[in-house]
Scaffold this motif. Structure first.
Motif, PDB file in Angstrom:
ATOM      1  N   ALA A 133      38.844  47.811  60.188  1.00 20.76           N
ATOM      2  CA  ALA A 133      40.306  47.788  60.148  1.00 20.76           C
ATOM      3  C   ALA A 133      40.894  46.577  60.860  1.00 20.76           C
ATOM      4  O   ALA A 133      41.770  45.892  60.314  1.00 20.76           O
ATOM      5  CB  ALA A 133      40.854  49.080  60.767  1.00 20.76           C
ATOM      6  N   PHE A 161      42.858  43.472  59.057  1.00 17.31           N
ATOM      7  CA  PHE A 161      44.280  43.357  59.394  1.00 17.31           C
ATOM      8  C   PHE A 161      44.609  41.951  59.894  1.00 17.31           C
ATOM      9  O   PHE A 161      45.620  41.354  59.501  1.00 17.31           O
ATOM     10  CB  PHE A 161      44.644  44.394  60.446  1.00 17.31           C
ATOM     11  N   TYR A 197      41.821  52.727  57.051  1.00 17.63           N
ATOM     12  CA  TYR A 197      42.595  51.520  56.784  1.00 17.63           C
ATOM     13  C   TYR A 197      43.070  51.497  55.333  1.00 17.63           C
ATOM     14  O   TYR A 197      44.198  51.079  55.043  1.00 17.63           O
ATOM     15  CB  TYR A 197      41.772  50.275  57.085  1.00 17.63           C
ATOM     16  N   TRP A 251      38.547  51.572  64.463  1.00 18.60           N
ATOM     17  CA  TRP A 251      39.531  50.509  64.242  1.00 18.60           C
ATOM     18  C   TRP A 251      38.965  49.117  64.473  1.00 18.60           C
ATOM     19  O   TRP A 251      39.515  48.124  63.999  1.00 18.60           O
ATOM     20  CB  TRP A 251      40.759  50.734  65.119  1.00 18.60           C
ATOM     21  N   LEU A 271      46.299  49.690  59.588  1.00 15.16           N
ATOM     22  CA  LEU A 271      45.869  49.718  60.981  1.00 15.16           C
ATOM     23  C   LEU A 271      46.488  50.856  61.791  1.00 15.16           C
ATOM     24  O   LEU A 271      45.794  51.458  62.627  1.00 15.16           O
ATOM     25  CB  LEU A 271      46.174  48.368  61.644  1.00 15.16           C
ATOM     26  N   ALA A 285      44.422  53.943  61.317  1.00 11.89           N
ATOM     27  CA  ALA A 285      43.120  53.775  61.978  1.00 11.89           C
ATOM     28  C   ALA A 285      43.261  53.959  63.487  1.00 11.89           C
ATOM     29  O   ALA A 285      42.413  54.591  64.134  1.00 11.89           O
ATOM     30  CB  ALA A 285      42.538  52.400  61.655  1.00 11.89           C
TER      31      ALA A 285
END
Length: 405
Positions: free
Chosen positions: A238, A242, A370, A234, A375, A378
Motif C-alpha cells: 500500500a 501510494f 489498498y 500498509w 491507503l 490499509a
C-alpha cells in the motif's frame, strides 16, 4: 557458550542478513527491468514468505535435537546454493518458466533465512545465561536480543542499497556471485571456529511437540501474528504504491525512503533497553502496544481526512517505527524469557513461524485493502490489527523472576 561463539553466531547472521536484503532488491529491480508485471513480481516472493511458516516450525524442533550450530551451518549453506542457482536463470526463458524457477529458488532462500534466524536468536538465550549473575537480573538477555534484532534490521535495510548498487555497477549475475562469496566466507568461519554444541536439548522432544506449547508461548505468538501483520498491511504494497501513484515519488526516492526507514527501525530496536529502562516486561509490552495503536489510528484518521498527507506519512512513519521497533524487541525478549533451556529452539521456531504467518497475511491484505479503499483503509486495517495485539498482550503471564530484564 562464551562471547566468542556469540560473535561467530552474530557475524554469520549479519552476513546472511545483508545478502538477504540485497537479494530481494536485486530480484525486484532485475525482473522489473525485464518488464514483469507487479503481480508477477509479487509471486516471486510468495514462496519465500510461505516457507518461513514451515521452516520455523520444523527447524526449531530439529535445532533442539541436533544443536543450533548445525542448523546455522545448513542455513548459510542453503543461501549460497540459492544465490548460485539464480545465476542459471536466462532472459530467454518464458515468463512463467522464470517465475516458477525463481519462486522455487526463493523458497530455498526462505528456508535458509529462517534456519539462520532461528539458530542465531535461540543462541542468545545461552549467552545471556552464562554471563548474567543470578539468571538474568541485570537485563543481559533483553540487551543481547535487542542488539541482535536491531542490527539485523539495520543490515537488511543496508542490503537494499547494496543490492541496487551491485546491480547498477556489475550486473545481476556478478552481483549474485559476490553475495554468494560473502555468505560462503561466513559459512567457512562458522564451520571452522564454532565448535560448541549450542542449544541441544537434553531430552528427545517428539515431533508433535512443535505445536504443543505453554500458555505464555501460545499467547505471545498470537500477539506476534497481529503485530507483524499490522506493519506489512500498509508497508509492503500500500505505501510504495501510494507514494508512486498519488504523491508521484520516483522509484529511487521510494526505495531510499523505505530502506532508510528499515535502517532507522533497526537502530531503535538495538537501543530499546535504554529507551524503556526497567519497562522491559509484560507491562511494557502492553504500554507500547497501546501507543502503537494510537499512532496507527491517528495516521489513518488524518490520511482519510486528507490532512497534510505527505507530512503525516513521514512523521507518522517515524512514530510508528519507534513504537513498532520497541514492541518487536520486547516480544523477542519475552519469547526467550518464557522458554526453558531444553525447549528454547523449538519455542523460538514456533514463535517465528507465527511471525511468518503475520507477514504473509499482512502482505496479502496490503494489496487487497489498498485495492478496496486506498491507503486510509490499509491504515485502518493496520490500526485494527494493533488493537488485537494489545488485547492479546493483556493476557500474557508474568515473566519468571529469574528472567526479568
Amino acid at each position: 557458550m562464551n562471547l566468542r561463539n556469540y560473535a561467530l553466531v552474530t557475524g554469520g547472521y549479519w552476513a546472511f542478513t545483508l545478502t538477504d536484503g540485497a537479494l530481494r532488491m536485486l530480484v525486484l529491480l532485475h525482473f522489473n527491468e525485464l518488464g514483469y508485471s507487479p503481480v508477477m513480481l509479487a509471486f516471486l516472493f510468495l514462496a519465500y514468505e510461505f516457507m518461513g511458516i514451515v521452516t520455523n516450525l520444523i527447524g526449531g524442533w530439529v535445532g533442539s535435537r541436533t544443536g543450533l550450530a548445525l542448523t546455522l551451518r545448513v542455513g548459510l549453506a542453503l543461501q549460497v546454493v540459492a544465490l548460485l542457482l539464480l545465476t542459471l536463470q536466462s532472459a530467454s526463458w518464458t515468463e512463467w518458466v522464470s517465475v516458477v524457477f525463481v519462486m522455487g529458488v526463493q523458497a530455498l532462500s526462505g528456508v535458509a533465512k529462517d534456519l539462520t534466524k532461528m539458530s542465531s536468536k535461540s543462541a542468545v538465550k545461552f549467552v545471556a545465561g552464562s554471563n548474567a549473575e543470578g539468571g538474568d537480573g541485570n537485563g543481559a538477555l533483553f540487551k543481547m536480543v535487542a542488539l541482535l534484532t536491531g542490527s539485523k534490521n539495520a543490515l537488511k535495510g543496508l542490503g537494499f542499497f547494496v543490492g541496487a548498487a551491485l546491480l547498477a555497477s556489475i550486473g545481476y549475475d556478478a552481483a549474485l556471485l559476490s553475495l554468494a562469496g560473502l555468505v560462503a566466507a561466513a559459512l567457512l568461519a562458522v564451520m571452522l571456529l564454532l565448535t560448541e554444541d549450542i542449544g541441544k536439548s537434553k531430552k528427545q522432544t517428539p515431533l508433535r511437540s512443535i505445536l504443543t506449547k505453554s500458555v505464555a508461548v501460545n499467547r505471545l505468538s498470537a500477539a506476534r501474528v497481529f503485530l507483524f501483520a499490522s506493519r506489512d498491511i500498509w508497508f509492503v504494497v500500500a505505501l510504495p504504491v501510494f507514494l508512486e501513484d498519488q504523491l508521484e515519488w520516483s522509484s529511487y526516492g521510494i526505495g531510499g525512503f523505505l530502506a532508510a526507514w528499515v535502517i532507522a527501525y533497526g537502530g531503535v530496536q538495538s537501543i530499546a533497553p535504554r529507551l524503556i529502562g526497567a519497562g522491559g516486561d509484560v507491562a511494557g509490552a502492553r504500554r507500547w502496544a497501546l501507543m502503537l495503536g494510537m499512532i496507527s489510528a491517528a495516521m489513518a484518521a488524518l490520511v482519510a481526512l486528507d490532512v497534510a498527507v505527505t507530512a503525516v506519512i513521514i512523521v507518522g512513519l517515524v512514530g510508528f517505527g519507534v513504537a513498532f521497533a520497541v514492541n518487536s524487541s520486547l516480544h523477542s525478549y519475552l519469547i526467550l524469557a518464557y522458554s526453558d533451556d531444553d525447549d528454547v529452539a523449538a519455542d523460538v521456531g514456533f514463535y517465528y513461524s507465527a511471525n511468518a504467518v503475520g507477514r504473509l497475511v499482512g502482505t496479502l491484505l496490503s494489496g487487497l485493502l489498498y485495492l478496496w479503499g486506498g491507503l486510509p483503509v490499509a491504515l485502518w486495517g493496520a490500526a485494527a490489527f494493533v488493537g488485537i495485539t494489545w488485547l492479546l498482550t493483556l493476557r500474557l503471564p508474568a515473566v519468571p523472576a529469574g528472567q526479568r530484564a
